[in-house]
Design an enzyme around this catalytic site. Structure first.
Site: not given
Length: 171
Positions: A131, A149
């Site tokens: 991330d 995501d």
């Protein structure tokens, strides 16, 4: 006397289904290219955070749990369980995609499939999801996320919009 002609087999996928498969592949490719750039090109793991513009920063986070840090526990069991779950969901959605007949349905399915597979690839390769998109300085969104995501979130919104669409009543 006319012979009955056998019904032609159903096509593998509708035209929107093929578009959804292409969108899933493009999502996986974009997700993985962005992660290679973050890890190797920008070398973000050593830099931790790089301010970009305004509230946007690139911040390195290895997400070993589920979305938004949920389900922390036995990391190895969680890693493989989430990988299997993601790939199972992607397979079920890929089967559903074969019958996609509306644009928001095809768009949503393609994005969710691509995002799920993109994050599953990370779990297999690294044991965690990469991330890096950080907008926490906005103050109302405290999570760091990635392209996969984002695709999953937008895909779910598309599927919700598709399901909210009302069918015209037959007269």
């Amino acid at each position: 006397m006319a012979e009955d002609t056998p019904a032609s087999p159903a096509p593998f996928a509708t035209p929107l289904g093929w578009i959804a498969y292409g969108l899933a592949a493009a999502t996986i490719l974009l997700d993985q290219i962005s992660k290679v750039w973050i890890l190797e090109g920008l070398n973000l793991p050593l830099r931790i955070t790089v301010p970009v513009a305004g509230p946007l920063s690139l911040t390195m986070v290895w997400n070993r749990s589920m979305s938004f840090g949920l389900l922390r526990g036995n990391e190895d069991l969680l890693r493989w369980g989430l990988t299997a779950f993601s790939l199972g969901v992607a397979a079920l959605l890929a089967a559903w995609t074969r019958r996609a007949e509306r644009p928001f349905m095809g768009l949503g399915l393609g994005l969710v499939i691509g995002g799920a597979i993109g994050n599953a690839i990370d779990r297999v390769r690294f044991g965690a999801v990469v991330d890096f998109i950080d907008v926490t300085r906005l103050g109302f969104f405290p999570w760091v996320f990635n392209v996969a995501d984002s695709a999953i979130t937008i895909g779910v919104i598309c599927l919700l919009l598709d399901s909210a669409r009302r069918e015209p009543k037959a007269s």
